[in-house]
Design a protein around this motif. Structure first.
Motif, PDB file in Angstrom:
ATOM      1  N   LEU A  36       0.868  -1.173   0.000  1.00 15.52           N
ATOM      2  CA  LEU A  36       0.000   0.000   0.000  1.00 15.52           C
ATOM      3  C   LEU A  36       0.907   1.224   0.000  1.00 15.52           C
ATOM      4  O   LEU A  36       1.979   1.209   0.621  1.00 15.52           O
ATOM      5  N   ASN A  37       0.486   2.276  -0.658  1.00 16.04           N
ATOM      6  CA  ASN A  37       1.308   3.479  -0.780  1.00 16.04           C
ATOM      7  C   ASN A  37       1.143   4.358   0.460  1.00 16.04           C
ATOM      8  O   ASN A  37       0.039   4.842   0.724  1.00 16.04           O
ATOM      9  N   PRO A  38       2.229   4.601   1.209  1.00 10.47           N
ATOM     10  CA  PRO A  38       2.099   5.437   2.407  1.00 10.47           C
ATOM     11  C   PRO A  38       1.856   6.910   2.094  1.00 10.47           C
ATOM     12  O   PRO A  38       1.485   7.677   2.968  1.00 10.47           O
ATOM     13  N   MET A  39       2.046   7.303   0.834  1.00  9.33           N
ATOM     14  CA  MET A  39       1.837   8.700   0.447  1.00  9.33           C
ATOM     15  C   MET A  39       0.437   8.934  -0.127  1.00  9.33           C
ATOM     16  O   MET A  39       0.147  10.007  -0.630  1.00  9.33           O
ATOM     17  N   SER A  40      -0.415   7.921  -0.054  1.00 10.90           N
ATOM     18  CA  SER A  40      -1.758   8.008  -0.608  1.00 10.90           C
ATOM     19  C   SER A  40      -2.743   7.405   0.390  1.00 10.90           C
ATOM     20  O   SER A  40      -2.348   6.862   1.416  1.00 10.90           O
ATOM     21  N   THR A  41      -4.026   7.524   0.075  1.00  5.97           N
ATOM     22  CA  THR A  41      -5.058   6.914   0.919  1.00  5.97           C
ATOM     23  C   THR A  41      -5.923   5.945   0.112  1.00  5.97           C
ATOM     24  O   THR A  41      -6.951   5.494   0.597  1.00  5.97           O
ATOM     25  N   VAL A  42      -5.489   5.644  -1.114  1.00  7.83           N
ATOM     26  CA  VAL A  42      -6.224   4.711  -1.952  1.00  7.83           C
ATOM     27  C   VAL A  42      -5.231   3.931  -2.815  1.00  7.83           C
ATOM     28  O   VAL A  42      -4.211   4.467  -3.232  1.00  7.83           O
ATOM     29  N   ALA A  43      -5.531   2.654  -3.005  1.00 12.33           N
ATOM     30  CA  ALA A  43      -4.733   1.811  -3.888  1.00 12.33           C
ATOM     31  C   ALA A  43      -5.698   0.970  -4.711  1.00 12.33           C
ATOM     32  O   ALA A  43      -6.648   0.391  -4.182  1.00 12.33           O
ATOM     33  N   LYS A  44      -5.449   0.925  -6.022  1.00 12.92           N
ATOM     34  CA  LYS A  44      -6.293   0.144  -6.932  1.00 12.92           C
ATOM     35  C   LYS A  44      -5.415  -0.872  -7.638  1.00 12.92           C
ATOM     36  O   LYS A  44      -4.436  -0.507  -8.286  1.00 12.92           O
ATOM     37  N   TYR A  45      -5.780  -2.143  -7.495  1.00 15.75           N
ATOM     38  CA  TYR A  45      -5.023  -3.227  -8.121  1.00 15.75           C
ATOM     39  C   TYR A  45      -5.956  -4.113  -8.931  1.00 15.75           C
ATOM     40  O   TYR A  45      -7.084  -4.372  -8.531  1.00 15.75           O
ATOM     41  N   LYS A  46      -5.440  -4.583 -10.065  1.00 17.84           N
ATOM     42  CA  LYS A  46      -6.125  -5.607 -10.840  1.00 17.84           C
ATOM     43  C   LYS A  46      -5.505  -6.940 -10.468  1.00 17.84           C
ATOM     44  O   LYS A  46      -4.287  -7.093 -10.509  1.00 17.84           O
ATOM     45  N   PHE A  47      -6.338  -7.877 -10.069  1.00 15.60           N
ATOM     46  CA  PHE A  47      -5.915  -9.243  -9.781  1.00 15.60           C
ATOM     47  C   PHE A  47      -6.286 -10.058 -11.021  1.00 15.60           C
ATOM     48  O   PHE A  47      -7.473 -10.284 -11.271  1.00 15.60           O
ATOM     49  N   ILE A  48      -5.290 -10.477 -11.786  1.00 21.67           N
ATOM     50  CA  ILE A  48      -5.527 -11.172 -13.048  1.00 21.67           C
ATOM     51  C   ILE A  48      -5.133 -12.637 -12.884  1.00 21.67           C
ATOM     52  O   ILE A  48      -3.954 -12.948 -12.728  1.00 21.67           O
ATOM     53  N   LEU A  49      -6.122 -13.515 -12.923  1.00 19.65           N
ATOM     54  CA  LEU A  49      -5.907 -14.952 -12.794  1.00 19.65           C
ATOM     55  C   LEU A  49      -5.639 -15.543 -14.176  1.00 19.65           C
ATOM     56  O   LEU A  49      -6.265 -15.132 -15.151  1.00 19.65           O
ATOM     57  N   ASN A  50      -4.727 -16.501 -14.260  1.00 13.68           N
ATOM     58  CA  ASN A  50      -4.285 -17.126 -15.511  1.00 13.68           C
ATOM     59  C   ASN A  50      -3.623 -16.104 -16.440  1.00 13.68           C
ATOM     60  O   ASN A  50      -3.778 -16.146 -17.660  1.00 13.68           O
ATOM     61  N   TYR A  51      -2.884 -15.187 -15.837  1.00 14.58           N
ATOM     62  CA  TYR A  51      -2.185 -14.142 -16.572  1.00 14.58           C
ATOM     63  C   TYR A  51      -1.209 -14.767 -17.577  1.00 14.58           C
ATOM     64  O   TYR A  51      -0.488 -15.692 -17.259  1.00 14.58           O
ATOM     65  N   GLY A  52      -1.226 -14.264 -18.789  1.00 14.64           N
ATOM     66  CA  GLY A  52      -0.325 -14.764 -19.816  1.00 14.64           C
ATOM     67  C   GLY A  52      -0.865 -15.938 -20.605  1.00 14.64           C
ATOM     68  O   GLY A  52      -0.206 -16.432 -21.509  1.00 14.64           O
ATOM     69  N   ASN A  53      -2.059 -16.413 -20.267  1.00 11.60           N
ATOM     70  CA  ASN A  53      -2.648 -17.527 -21.003  1.00 11.60           C
ATOM     71  C   ASN A  53      -2.984 -17.067 -22.425  1.00 11.60           C
ATOM     72  O   ASN A  53      -3.493 -15.962 -22.630  1.00 11.60           O
ATOM     73  N   LEU A  54      -2.693 -17.883 -23.392  1.00 11.54           N
ATOM     74  CA  LEU A  54      -2.927 -17.529 -24.794  1.00 11.54           C
ATOM     75  C   LEU A  54      -4.406 -17.481 -25.154  1.00 11.54           C
ATOM     76  O   LEU A  54      -4.801 -16.827 -26.112  1.00 11.54           O
ATOM     77  N   ASP A  55      -5.222 -18.178 -24.384  1.00 10.17           N
ATOM     78  CA  ASP A  55      -6.671 -18.169 -24.615  1.00 10.17           C
ATOM     79  C   ASP A  55      -7.291 -17.081 -23.726  1.00 10.17           C
ATOM     80  O   ASP A  55      -7.392 -17.252 -22.507  1.00 10.17           O
ATOM     81  N   PRO A  56      -7.713 -15.957 -24.297  1.00  6.98           N
ATOM     82  CA  PRO A  56      -8.240 -14.854 -23.480  1.00  6.98           C
ATOM     83  C   PRO A  56      -9.511 -15.197 -22.714  1.00  6.98           C
ATOM     84  O   PRO A  56      -9.840 -14.513 -21.745  1.00  6.98           O
ATOM     85  N   THR A  57     -10.215 -16.250 -23.105  1.00 10.25           N
ATOM     86  CA  THR A  57     -11.432 -16.630 -22.383  1.00 10.25           C
ATOM     87  C   THR A  57     -11.105 -17.280 -21.040  1.00 10.25           C
ATOM     88  O   THR A  57     -11.980 -17.436 -20.197  1.00 10.25           O
TER      89      THR A  57
END
Length: 166
Positions: free
Chosen positions: A77-98
């Protein structure tokens, strides 16, 4: 006799000018990361390893890290901010986008700096706000089926702060 006295005086000045080394012990608690543990939605007491999970900053698109065959991760978490936004991407890098699933988590928090020591300086303590994190998209089609906040005070890395069931 004068030489001995001068020697002792010089020795006293030399020894009094020595300083203690200011080295922060690696075991000293510093600014903690958010600990996220993944669980099996079908068996909620059983941890479940993620496969090819990428954590991406939703604002800058910088990849924080990729994880595989692990059930517990640390998210900064960023100590210089009060909000953090993250994308959690499961099966990242898989050739099949589905087969690639993405969920965005937004953490709103307040910060407090605490003095650790002269060598280590300050550490930041985080306090998650109510109703955080928010999950986008908040639909049943999301790969994250349930999200539980175990503790809102992020003071160390010894306990799980967020549980994700998938």
């Amino acid at each position: 006799m004068k030489k001995i006295i001068l020697f002792l005086v010089a020795l006293c000045f030399t020894l009094s000018s020595c300083e203690k080394d200011d080295i922060c012990d690696p075991a000293t608690s510093t600014t903690p990361n958010l600990i996220v543990t993944f669980y099996d939605a079908a068996s909620p007491t059983t941890t479940k390893n993620v496969t090819s999970l990428a954590i991406v900053d939703a604002v800058t698109s910088n990849i924080y890290g990729t994880f595989s065959s692990i059930s517990k991760i640390k998210v900064p978490l960023n100590p210089m901010s009060t909000v953090a936004k993250y994308k959690f991407i499961l099966n990242y890098g898989n050739l099949d986008p589905t087969l690639v699933y993405e969920a965005q988590l937004e953490f709103n928090y307040s910060t407090q700096n605490r003095y650790v020591s002269r060598a280590c300086g300050f550490k930041t303590i985080y306090e998650l706000e109510d109703n955080t994190p928010t999950l986008t998209p908040a639909t049943t089609a999301n790969w994250i089926q349930q999200l539980n906040v175990e503790t809102t005070s992020i003071t160390d890395e010894n306990t799980t702060h967020i549980k994700i069931y998938f």
